[in-house]
Each structure stands twice: as structure tokens, then as C-alpha cells.
Design an enzyme around this catalytic site. Sequence first.
Site, short mmCIF file in Angstrom:
data_model
loop_
_atom_site.label_atom_id
_atom_site.label_comp_id
_atom_site.label_asym_id
_atom_site.label_seq_id
_atom_site.Cartn_x
_atom_site.Cartn_y
_atom_site.Cartn_z
N TYR A 156 0.93 -1.11 0.09
CA TYR A 156 0.00 0.00 0.06
C TYR A 156 0.94 1.32 -0.08
O TYR A 156 1.80 1.47 0.91
CB TYR A 156 -0.93 0.02 1.45
CG TYR A 156 -1.86 1.20 1.18
CD1 TYR A 156 -2.78 1.43 0.49
CD2 TYR A 156 -1.71 2.05 2.50
CE1 TYR A 156 -3.66 2.34 0.53
CE2 TYR A 156 -2.49 3.17 2.53
CZ TYR A 156 -3.41 3.45 1.42
OH TYR A 156 -4.61 4.54 1.64
N ASP A 255 9.33 2.91 0.03
CA ASP A 255 8.28 3.45 0.66
C ASP A 255 8.35 3.05 2.38
O ASP A 255 8.07 1.71 2.66
CB ASP A 255 7.02 3.06 0.22
CG ASP A 255 5.89 3.62 0.71
OD1 ASP A 255 6.15 4.40 2.09
OD2 ASP A 255 4.68 3.52 0.51
N LYS A 285 3.48 9.03 9.02
CA LYS A 285 3.25 8.27 10.18
C LYS A 285 3.99 8.89 11.36
O LYS A 285 4.05 9.79 11.82
CB LYS A 285 3.13 6.91 10.06
CG LYS A 285 2.10 6.39 8.95
CD LYS A 285 1.65 4.89 9.16
CE LYS A 285 0.46 4.75 8.40
NZ LYS A 285 0.57 4.14 7.01
C1 LIG Z 1 0.08 4.52 5.57
C2 LIG Z 1 0.77 4.49 4.29
C3 LIG Z 1 0.77 5.24 3.44
C4 LIG Z 1 -0.19 6.50 3.04
O1 LIG Z 1 0.01 7.56 4.12
P1 LIG Z 1 -1.23 8.47 4.46
O2 LIG Z 1 -0.62 9.44 5.55
O3 LIG Z 1 -2.40 7.54 5.08
O4 LIG Z 1 -1.49 9.10 3.37
C5 LIG Z 1 1.53 5.17 2.20
N1 LIG Z 1 2.64 4.17 2.30
C6 LIG Z 1 2.72 3.32 3.34
C7 LIG Z 1 3.66 2.08 3.51
C8 LIG Z 1 1.75 3.34 4.29
O5 LIG Z 1 1.74 2.41 5.45
#
Ligand SMILES: *Cc1c(COP(=O)(O)O)cnc(C)c1O
Length: 447
Positions: A156, A255, A285
Site C-alpha cells: 500500500y 516507501d 506516520k
Molecule cells: C499509511 C501508508 C501510506 C499512506 O499514508 P497516509 O498518510 O495515510 O496518506 C503510504 N505508504 C505506506 C507504506 C503506508 O503504510
Amino acid sequence: MTSTPSDPSSTTTTRPIAHEQFARAQQVIPGGVNSPVRAFGSVGGTPPIIASAAGALLRDVDGHEYVDLVGSWGPMILGHANPRVVEAVREAAGRGLSFGAPQPGEVELVDEVVRRIAPVEQLRLVNSGTEATMSAIRLARGATGRDVIVKFAGCYHGHVDSLLAEAGSGMATFSLPGSAGVTAGAARDTVVLPYGDRVAVRELFAERGGEIAAVITEAAPANMGVVPPPVEDGVGFNRFLAETAHAAGALLISDEVLTGFRASRAGQYGLDGEGWTPDLMTFGKVIGGGLPVGAFGGRRDLMQQLAPLGPVYQAGTLSGNPLATAAGLATLDGLDAAAYTAIDRASRTLREAVSQALTAEGVPHVVQSTGTLFSVFFREQPVRTYEHAKDQDTDAFGRFFHALLEQGVHLPPSAFEAWFVSTAHTDDVLDRIMQALPQAARAAARG
Ligand SMILES: *Cc1c(COP(=O)(O)O)cnc(C)c1O
């Protein structure tokens, strides 16, 4: 219909205020929530509505207390309402909420990231993880002059149009293959491969290497549950991706929105970043300590392709907001070696306790982890791919989840999410979880 403690319908009686407020929310907010997984769609019932939080504990509007293992999905790594973080935000607020001009907190936060994470030479702050990955792929395309992005099933990267194919997180929770509203054009330039499949990566590069702008991967997938990057012949999957991409003139975007500053002090890169470097990295986060912050960064020559220096446009009215940088900096400041030792210990204790409780009731399960980050799959065999992750007993998870909730333990409401501990998960807090586990394991076993 009779109500048992693990029956989602019992929420009408145990949380009447939440029930009424959530019904009202559903009238004016789609599904009653501002992010889908919060709605309890896959586990059933009505979510508690949180009035306040401190340390490892949440308090809902009905007056119940819960030990929290969601941690706002990662950011609250120092516990809720951490006094140092709250004070930093309070002080910043007293100096003004937003300037739309450079402010000192921006460079302080970015310096701290650059100190921790070697591949990051320059960093730009945005407002969410989604914005970070969206901007990183635009930059990758702009810098390479190529269109194709390669991603992995179950990873994701936020709700960016072109990255929503087989995307894990809420898409997994609700069994969605992709999202309506994403054009064929946006999807066409995204190729989705099975996670960890080196043969598929090699074949794709052999065939279309010259079209590929970048490979984007979660540094360790954690939105289909936690899947540590596989090592083959001593070469980790991330290193393999970097080498394969670079040989074809493509970039690797790692990511670390979820793993960053959590899996270890330097995220997943701190665990397996020997002898290779991603070109770009994304964060979110933890970097905002609970305020809306994301960031993307990496090689200086690439980052200097961004406006105002270069041709790739990227901007944000509230980016580098002073409250957000104060929360992020206070959080990273609090994350010293002792903090990671405490989080690691809490994570190990909990992993062992969950496994023991489920084993005692004969519930098939696998606990997987990378650094301090872990999740529990309700199946027999280890999970290496999205196909594996989807093949688990989500009903057993639902019963386990509700039995814990009724005993005051707040787990992520999905079998596809990591469990989040913090420095506030001290032994007395962990004891409360451990006391609730046997009954939850019995509920999971009853099926
Ligand atoms: C949570 C998440 C996102 C998206 O971040 P948001 O602040 O919710 O837009 C992107 N990449 C990873 C790996 C994530 O866990």
C-alpha cells in the site's frame, strides 16, 4: 438474538453513546468515517468513539478504557499525549499556526531525518504519506522521462490513483482489487508483480526495462500484515530491486511511511540497508508524531529536479507547518536508543504471549516481524505474498478482535494490519493484554 461478550451486536448495550453518535455520523460522513478501515467493516459492530488518550490507553465517549494497539496506525510511538510532544506543539501554537513562509522547525526536522537515514541527502515535507508517494513517482517520471511504475501486490502506498491496484491495507480489508474512479490511463502505466518474485521482476525488466521510471516497494510490506523482505543467496529483496532497477536506468523508491523510525531507528533501511541505496524514500506516520506530515527525499541530484530549482512541480499551502514540525521533531527527539529498546521489548513480549495463547487453543497462526514491527496471521503457513495473506481465517480474527475489544484491548480492526506498540506499553499495560488473551484465543477457536 442473544448477546455474548464477543458478539458485535452487543455494542448497542455496551456502548450506547458511540452507537448513537456513529449513527449520526453515518448520516453526514460516508460510512461514518474519514478513512475506511476505522468503520469496522470487516469485523462487524460499531467502533468505539474515542474521547481522549494518554500513554497506551484510550478512553471512549461511553467511559470505557482500552489498551491501544493501533497507535493512530503508527505515529503514536511515544504513547498518546506524550507530555514533551504536547508541550512542543503548545509552544509552537502560541507562536502562530501557519505562516506560508519558511520557519525554523522545517530544517530542524529535516536535519534529523538526514542524520538518521543515509540515502536521504535532501528531503521535502508534505502533509501525508499519500502525498509523499504521489510526489516521489512524479519526480521519478520527470527525472527519467519514462512512464511505467512497478509495484507489488499487497503493498500500500496511499490512495494515489496509479498505486491503488492490489494495494493492501483497506483494499485488502474490504477485498477490493482496485478502486472505481481510477482511469485506464492511470492504471495502464502501473505494472503489479507478486511481492518477492525475482523471476517476474527480471522478466519485466528484460522486456520493458527502457520504459520503467521506477520500482516502488514498501521497504517491508506491512499493509497486508508484516512480510519481511526475503533474502536469497545473501541478497535481500530491496537490494535486488535497487540493482535490477539501476542496471536499466530506472529508480528505486523505498516507501518507509510505515516502517520509517519504527522498524528501527533508521527504519527498515537500518535493518537491511547494507551495500545498496534507494534513490528516493518516502516517510509519514511517525515523522509527524500524530500531526499530518509526510516527506519524500533521497539523492540530491534528483531532489533538485523539483520546483523551484527544476521542472517537476510540487507544492503545499500547509507543508512544513510549524505545529507539525514541532510534533515530528519532539517525537524523533524522544526516540533515542532506550526508546527503541523499550519498544523492541514490548513487541517481543506481546508476540510471544499472543502466540502462546493461540497455540494453547489450537488456533492456526503465524507471527511475522521485522525489527520492532509485527503482525499476526490466522493461518498455518508463513505469508510471503498477497495471495498468502488473503488466504487466512478472517472470521477467527474477527472473533479474536471482538473478544479483546470487550475486555478493553483495542486492536487494528483488520487481519491485514500491523499491531503498534509504543514506549508507553510498559509491563503493567502488557499484563492487561495478557490477561485478555486466553479468552480471545478461545473465541477465535470457537468457529
Ligand atoms: C499509511 C501508508 C501510506 C499512506 O499514508 P497516509 O498518510 O495515510 O496518506 C503510504 N505508504 C505506506 C507504506 C503506508 O503504510
